[in-house]
Design a protein around this motif. Structure first.
Motif, PDB file in Angstrom:
ATOM      1  N   ALA A  17     -17.705 -21.342 -20.279  1.00 53.52           N
ATOM      2  CA  ALA A  17     -16.780 -22.215 -21.010  1.00 53.52           C
ATOM      3  C   ALA A  17     -17.581 -23.156 -21.886  1.00 53.52           C
ATOM      4  CB  ALA A  17     -15.920 -23.009 -20.030  1.00 53.52           C
ATOM      5  N   HIS A  18     -17.164 -23.292 -23.134  1.00 54.24           N
ATOM      6  CA  HIS A  18     -17.891 -24.145 -24.078  1.00 54.24           C
ATOM      7  C   HIS A  18     -17.412 -25.594 -23.971  1.00 54.24           C
ATOM      8  CE1 HIS A  18     -18.457 -20.368 -26.814  1.00 54.24           C
ATOM      9  NE2 HIS A  18     -19.179 -20.320 -25.707  1.00 54.24           N
ATOM     10  N   TYR A  19     -18.368 -26.504 -24.042  1.00 52.56           N
ATOM     11  CA  TYR A  19     -18.064 -27.930 -24.005  1.00 52.56           C
ATOM     12  C   TYR A  19     -18.346 -28.643 -25.325  1.00 52.56           C
ATOM     13  CZ  TYR A  19     -16.766 -28.716 -19.131  1.00 52.56           C
ATOM     14  OH  TYR A  19     -16.093 -28.746 -17.945  1.00 52.56           O
ATOM     15  N   SER A  20     -19.322 -28.154 -26.091  1.00 52.87           N
ATOM     16  CA  SER A  20     -19.727 -28.889 -27.283  1.00 52.87           C
ATOM     17  C   SER A  20     -20.397 -27.956 -28.269  1.00 52.87           C
ATOM     18  CB  SER A  20     -20.695 -30.024 -26.895  1.00 52.87           C
ATOM     19  OG  SER A  20     -21.161 -30.725 -28.024  1.00 52.87           O
ATOM     20  N   VAL A  21     -20.235 -28.249 -29.559  1.00 52.09           N
ATOM     21  CA  VAL A  21     -20.890 -27.484 -30.617  1.00 52.09           C
ATOM     22  C   VAL A  21     -21.531 -28.462 -31.586  1.00 52.09           C
ATOM     23  CG1 VAL A  21     -18.734 -27.342 -31.961  1.00 52.09           C
ATOM     24  CG2 VAL A  21     -20.589 -25.704 -32.401  1.00 52.09           C
ATOM     25  N   ALA A  22     -22.722 -28.100 -32.102  1.00 55.69           N
ATOM     26  CA  ALA A  22     -23.430 -28.962 -33.044  1.00 55.69           C
ATOM     27  C   ALA A  22     -24.070 -28.111 -34.126  1.00 55.69           C
ATOM     28  CB  ALA A  22     -24.499 -29.785 -32.327  1.00 55.69           C
ATOM     29  N   GLY A 317     -14.623 -28.898 -27.992  1.00 56.60           N
ATOM     30  CA  GLY A 317     -15.524 -29.403 -29.014  1.00 56.60           C
ATOM     31  C   GLY A 317     -15.160 -28.937 -30.404  1.00 56.60           C
ATOM     32  N   CYS A 318     -15.538 -29.723 -31.390  1.00 54.67           N
ATOM     33  CA  CYS A 318     -15.395 -29.331 -32.787  1.00 54.67           C
ATOM     34  C   CYS A 318     -16.473 -30.054 -33.580  1.00 54.67           C
ATOM     35  CB  CYS A 318     -14.007 -29.636 -33.341  1.00 54.67           C
ATOM     36  SG  CYS A 318     -13.542 -31.383 -33.324  1.00 54.67           S
ATOM     37  N   GLY A 319     -16.861 -29.464 -34.707  1.00 55.49           N
ATOM     38  CA  GLY A 319     -17.905 -30.082 -35.515  1.00 55.49           C
ATOM     39  C   GLY A 319     -17.876 -29.578 -36.934  1.00 55.49           C
ATOM     40  N   TRP A 320     -18.039 -30.496 -37.891  1.00 55.39           N
ATOM     41  CA  TRP A 320     -18.055 -30.157 -39.308  1.00 55.39           C
ATOM     42  C   TRP A 320     -19.444 -29.694 -39.731  1.00 55.39           C
ATOM     43  CZ3 TRP A 320     -13.572 -30.336 -42.065  1.00 55.39           C
ATOM     44  CH2 TRP A 320     -12.534 -31.139 -41.595  1.00 55.39           C
ATOM     45  N   SER A 321     -19.501 -28.698 -40.594  1.00 59.80           N
ATOM     46  CA  SER A 321     -20.753 -28.319 -41.233  1.00 59.80           C
ATOM     47  C   SER A 321     -21.255 -29.473 -42.087  1.00 59.80           C
ATOM     48  CB  SER A 321     -20.561 -27.076 -42.104  1.00 59.80           C
ATOM     49  OG  SER A 321     -21.689 -26.860 -42.930  1.00 59.80           O
ATOM     50  N   LEU A 322     -22.548 -29.735 -42.015  1.00 59.95           N
ATOM     51  CA  LEU A 322     -23.130 -30.813 -42.804  1.00 59.95           C
ATOM     52  C   LEU A 322     -23.382 -30.402 -44.247  1.00 59.95           C
ATOM     53  CD1 LEU A 322     -25.749 -32.068 -40.177  1.00 59.95           C
ATOM     54  CD2 LEU A 322     -23.448 -32.950 -40.590  1.00 59.95           C
ATOM     55  N   SER A 330     -15.080 -24.771 -33.904  1.00 55.90           N
ATOM     56  CA  SER A 330     -14.415 -25.246 -32.692  1.00 55.90           C
ATOM     57  C   SER A 330     -14.859 -24.375 -31.530  1.00 55.90           C
ATOM     58  CB  SER A 330     -12.892 -25.199 -32.839  1.00 55.90           C
ATOM     59  OG  SER A 330     -12.430 -23.851 -32.966  1.00 55.90           O
ATOM     60  N   CYS A 331     -14.902 -24.960 -30.346  1.00 55.54           N
ATOM     61  CA  CYS A 331     -15.290 -24.205 -29.156  1.00 55.54           C
ATOM     62  C   CYS A 331     -14.431 -24.644 -27.984  1.00 55.54           C
ATOM     63  CB  CYS A 331     -16.770 -24.386 -28.851  1.00 55.54           C
ATOM     64  SG  CYS A 331     -17.253 -26.067 -28.397  1.00 55.54           S
TER      65      CYS A 331
END
Length: 342
Positions: A17-22, A317-322, A330-331
């Motif tokens: 299970a995914h908790y975070s993405v970076a 988790g979710c994260g924008w591309s820089l 999203s994960c």
């Protein structure tokens, strides 16, 4: 408002299970995912490194490049700001580990000072050699990769600190959110202990915050600094509300709630401002969706811009591309990593 069900790209990691993405701050195609077996309740963890690959008609594909096993769940991950191949992860056994993705198997460094699960890590984009960790033990620690021990420990809250983040505008300012429903802002240049009925410098020390925002009557699970307005913070948590706070330090306790938006059907696990637009943010929720919002809609317009709902379990988790505007990952607990344009 748009509803997107088919992601541009998806990769599955069965059993984790995914908790975070970076996203990497050096490479526009590279991501890392922190994950855990058995939903993080018991068992080992895994750090995945993932790459985007070109797809048909300008779309993206995604593939797992490598993974690293850990003895306990991994809850968060942050890329180094000084070394393109290094990153740190926070673990359920109270440790923080650093890996070099050009090497195999074992981490290159490990630290263990927290007495409970480490739930977040954050690398400073200004103070390039420093990163933070926050823990269920109520503390926040400042680290540098070259030292075997932490540089500073803040006893930030009496309960779990779900997230601690450096300000992207000031190298010595950080913000925390906690089970107690507060946002606290600390200045590393002026460490001190709080005084009052709930703290005692000898038996129950609590670090003094320069500002405390009573943001929620329930648990605050996430916060983020706006990348364009230095003292604007978004918060979200169990109350399902997205709030933006003007946290200019005019009072010891306070902060102006600029916006309050009903966000999701269940608790919001993650909130993150866009690095490209001052008014746009993303949220991930236990209602199995990732949603995109504007906090400054046009007159008569809606705050909600997009619902992304291909996940079949909690989205953690979710994260924008820089580098690529509008691209987001999203994960979730379904073991899926989705990369898409809303």
């Amino acid at each position: 408002m748009n509803v997107s069900q088919a992601p541009n790209a998806v990769v599955q990691t069965p059993g984790f299970a995914h908790y975070s993405v970076a996203w990497s701050p050096f490479h526009n195609h590279r991501l890392a995912v922190a994950s855990a077996a058995n939903f993080g309740l018991v068992g080992n963890g895994r750090l995945h490194t993932v790459s985007l690959v070109p797809g048909p008609r300008g779309t993206h594909g995604v593939k797992v490049d490598k993974f690293f096993e850990t003895q306990d769940a991994l809850y968060d991950v942050a890329w180094s700001e000084i070394h393109e191949n290094q990153l740190v992860g926070s673990s359920g056994d109270g440790s923080i580990k650093m890996w070099d993705i050009t090497l195999n198997d074992l981490p290159i460094r490990s630290w263990r000072e927290h007495t409970r699960e480490v739930f977040s890590v954050d690398w400073s984009n200004i103070r390039k050699d420093a990163f933070l960790s926050s823990s269920w033990d109520g503390s926040v620690k400042l680290w540098t990769p070259d030292r075997p021990r932490s540089l500073t420990t803040l006893q930030a809250h009496l309960t779990c600190v779900y997230q601690a983040l450096f300000s992207p505008h000031h190298s010595d300012i950080l913000a925390t959110c906690s089970t107690d429903g507060t946002i606290k802002i600390f200045d590393l240049r002026n460490p001190a202990y709080a005084s009052g009925p709930s703290s005692n410098a000898f038996t129950n020390p609590v670090s003094a915050a320069v500002l405390t925002v009573p943001a929620s009557v329930t648990e605050l699970l996430s916060l983020d600094w706006n990348k364009y307005r230095p003292f604007l913070i978004a918060s979200a948590g169990v109350d399902r509300l997205i709030k933006s706070w003007d946290c200019r330090m005019v009072r010891l306790v306070g902060g102006l709630c600029e916006r309050q938006v009903p966000g999701h059907e269940y608790a919001i696990r993650k909130v993150q401002w866009s690095p490209h637009r001052a008014d746009v943010l993303a949220t991930a929720s236990y209602d199995m969706t990732c949603r995109i919002w504007t906090m400054n809609p046009q007159p008569g317009g809606a705050h909600l811009l997009n619902i992304h709902d291909p996940h079949t379990e909690f989205v953690a988790g979710c994260g924008w591309s820089l580098f690529e505007e509008g691209l987001i990952a999203s994960c979730g607990w379904d073991g899926r990593l989705c990369v898409f344009h809303p």
